[in-house]
Write a protein that holds these residues in place. Structure first.
Motif, PDB file in Angstrom:
ATOM      1  N   ASN A 286      47.734  44.016  84.869  1.00 34.25           N
ATOM      2  CA  ASN A 286      47.462  44.478  86.235  1.00 34.25           C
ATOM      3  C   ASN A 286      47.175  45.974  86.259  1.00 34.25           C
ATOM      4  OD1 ASN A 286      47.851  41.884  87.264  1.00 34.25           O
ATOM      5  ND2 ASN A 286      50.019  42.234  87.677  1.00 34.25           N
ATOM      6  N   LEU A 287      47.888  46.730  85.447  1.00 36.12           N
ATOM      7  CA  LEU A 287      47.668  48.177  85.379  1.00 36.12           C
ATOM      8  C   LEU A 287      46.260  48.481  84.876  1.00 36.12           C
ATOM      9  CD1 LEU A 287      48.910  51.100  85.496  1.00 36.12           C
ATOM     10  CD2 LEU A 287      49.399  50.780  83.055  1.00 36.12           C
ATOM     11  N   LEU A 288      45.824  47.786  83.830  1.00 40.22           N
ATOM     12  CA  LEU A 288      44.477  48.003  83.303  1.00 40.22           C
ATOM     13  C   LEU A 288      43.426  47.653  84.351  1.00 40.22           C
ATOM     14  CD1 LEU A 288      44.802  46.638  79.646  1.00 40.22           C
ATOM     15  CD2 LEU A 288      44.783  49.029  80.388  1.00 40.22           C
ATOM     16  N   ASN A 289      43.638  46.544  85.056  1.00 38.50           N
ATOM     17  CA  ASN A 289      42.696  46.159  86.113  1.00 38.50           C
ATOM     18  C   ASN A 289      42.650  47.212  87.216  1.00 38.50           C
ATOM     19  OD1 ASN A 289      42.045  43.777  84.797  1.00 38.50           O
ATOM     20  ND2 ASN A 289      43.568  42.562  85.896  1.00 38.50           N
ATOM     21  N   PHE A 290      43.825  47.712  87.576  1.00 40.09           N
ATOM     22  CA  PHE A 290      43.895  48.744  88.615  1.00 40.09           C
ATOM     23  C   PHE A 290      43.156  50.009  88.177  1.00 40.09           C
ATOM     24  CE2 PHE A 290      46.407  52.650  89.544  1.00 40.09           C
ATOM     25  CZ  PHE A 290      45.941  52.858  90.834  1.00 40.09           C
ATOM     26  N   ILE A 291      43.401  50.467  86.963  1.00 46.56           N
ATOM     27  CA  ILE A 291      42.748  51.691  86.480  1.00 46.56           C
ATOM     28  C   ILE A 291      41.235  51.498  86.425  1.00 46.56           C
ATOM     29  CG2 ILE A 291      42.455  53.164  84.442  1.00 46.56           C
ATOM     30  CD1 ILE A 291      45.485  52.888  83.993  1.00 46.56           C
ATOM     31  N   GLY A 292      40.802  50.314  85.983  1.00 47.65           N
ATOM     32  CA  GLY A 292      39.375  50.040  85.937  1.00 47.65           C
ATOM     33  C   GLY A 292      38.728  50.040  87.311  1.00 47.65           C
ATOM     34  N   ASP A 293      39.437  49.532  88.303  1.00 46.68           N
ATOM     35  CA  ASP A 293      38.912  49.486  89.672  1.00 46.68           C
ATOM     36  C   ASP A 293      39.034  50.837  90.386  1.00 46.68           C
ATOM     37  OD1 ASP A 293      38.341  46.842  89.312  1.00 46.68           O
ATOM     38  OD2 ASP A 293      40.021  46.085  90.517  1.00 46.68           O
ATOM     39  N   TYR A 294      40.152  51.489  90.195  1.00 46.37           N
ATOM     40  CA  TYR A 294      40.464  52.716  90.928  1.00 46.37           C
ATOM     41  C   TYR A 294      39.737  53.931  90.349  1.00 46.37           C
ATOM     42  CZ  TYR A 294      43.654  55.822  93.549  1.00 46.37           C
ATOM     43  OH  TYR A 294      44.193  56.753  94.405  1.00 46.37           O
TER      44      TYR A 294
END
Length: 253
Positions: free
Chosen positions: A22-30
């Motif tokens: 989830n953290l990786l997905n968040f960083i990629g999106d944010y």
């Protein structure tokens, strides 16, 4: 406005895999302006004092653990984010070289087992800061294991002790607690210091050294800092037991 994501204490391969994804997905999106990892990115279980004389001391090698961190964190991280990434030195990061220096000092004159080289950070474009990183006006990031920083059982209290020591606002990991403490002093309340602890991203079920009950006064979280000139707004993002979290009204799960 600069946005900085601050994470700590993944302790791979003991990480919470769902929270990490989830953290990786968040960083990629944010797409933050910078990511700071305050240390203990890898557990290095074998050279730990908790493993001395036990089966774990002869288990996974530090090379295997470093390879796991590269494969499971640094590789996918760089697939979603190509911005600035800084890793700080930490007590777990020091374990391999310190173990070698204590057990086989004749072999410890090289840098092969220092964290920067084990993780091949230069290949990933990751900056390494051994002790502290002044990342914003009046703000310092440090892992929290340095001598002179008094530990507190209250979340945020250890970071506040570090802030008093450095006379700067401090964000840190190490305690595995998530909390923020501020203290104002001076004539006319002229100076405020803030200490922030950004928790951990481990899976407590994997932390066998805690015992069968796996009880610890730890909180899973990470930090999100907004920097607008000299104005810095810190925030803590709690991570639930299932690895999900909410940032600016959006849930990542």
């Amino acid at each position: 406005m600069k946005r900085i994501v601050i994470i700590s204490d993944l302790q791979m391969p003991l990480e919470n895999r769902r929270a990490h994804t989830n953290l990786l997905n968040f960083i990629g999106d944010y797409v933050p302006d910078e990511v700071i990892n305050i240390g203990d990115i890898t557990d290095y279980t074998a050279p730990s004092r908790w493993s001395a004389g036990k089966r774990a001391e002869y288990g996974m090698s530090v090379r295997d653990e470093a390879a796991y961190t590269r494969r499971m964190h640094l590789d996918p991280f760089r697939k979603v984010y190509d911005g600035g990434y800084t890793l700080l030195g930490s007590n777990h990061g020091e374990r391999p070289h310190k173990y070698l220096a204590e057990r086989a000092p004749a072999l410890a004159d090289g840098d092969e087992y220092k964290e920067k080289n084990l993780l091949q950070l230069d290949d990933y474009g990751v900056r390494f800061e051994a002790l502290r990183y002044d990342f914003a006006p009046s703000w310092t990031a440090t892992h929290g294991h340095a001598k002179g920083i008094s530990l507190s059982r209250i979340a945020g209290g250890t970071a506040m002790n570090a802030a008093r020591l450095f006379q700067r606002n401090v964000v840190m990991g190490h305690t595995h607690r998530a909390g923020m403490v501020s203290e104002t002093k001076g004539v006319g309340a002229s100076k405020t210091l803030t200490g922030v602890e950004v928790g951990h991203l481990m899976d407590l079920r994997k932390a066998e050294y805690l015992g069968a009950a796996r009880f610890a006064n730890w909180q899973s979280a990470f930090g999100l800092f907004y920097v607008d000139g000299s104005n810095v707004q810190p925030s803590i993002i709690p991570v639930s037991r299932n690895g999900s979290f909410i940032v600016e009204g959006e849930t990542f799960r």
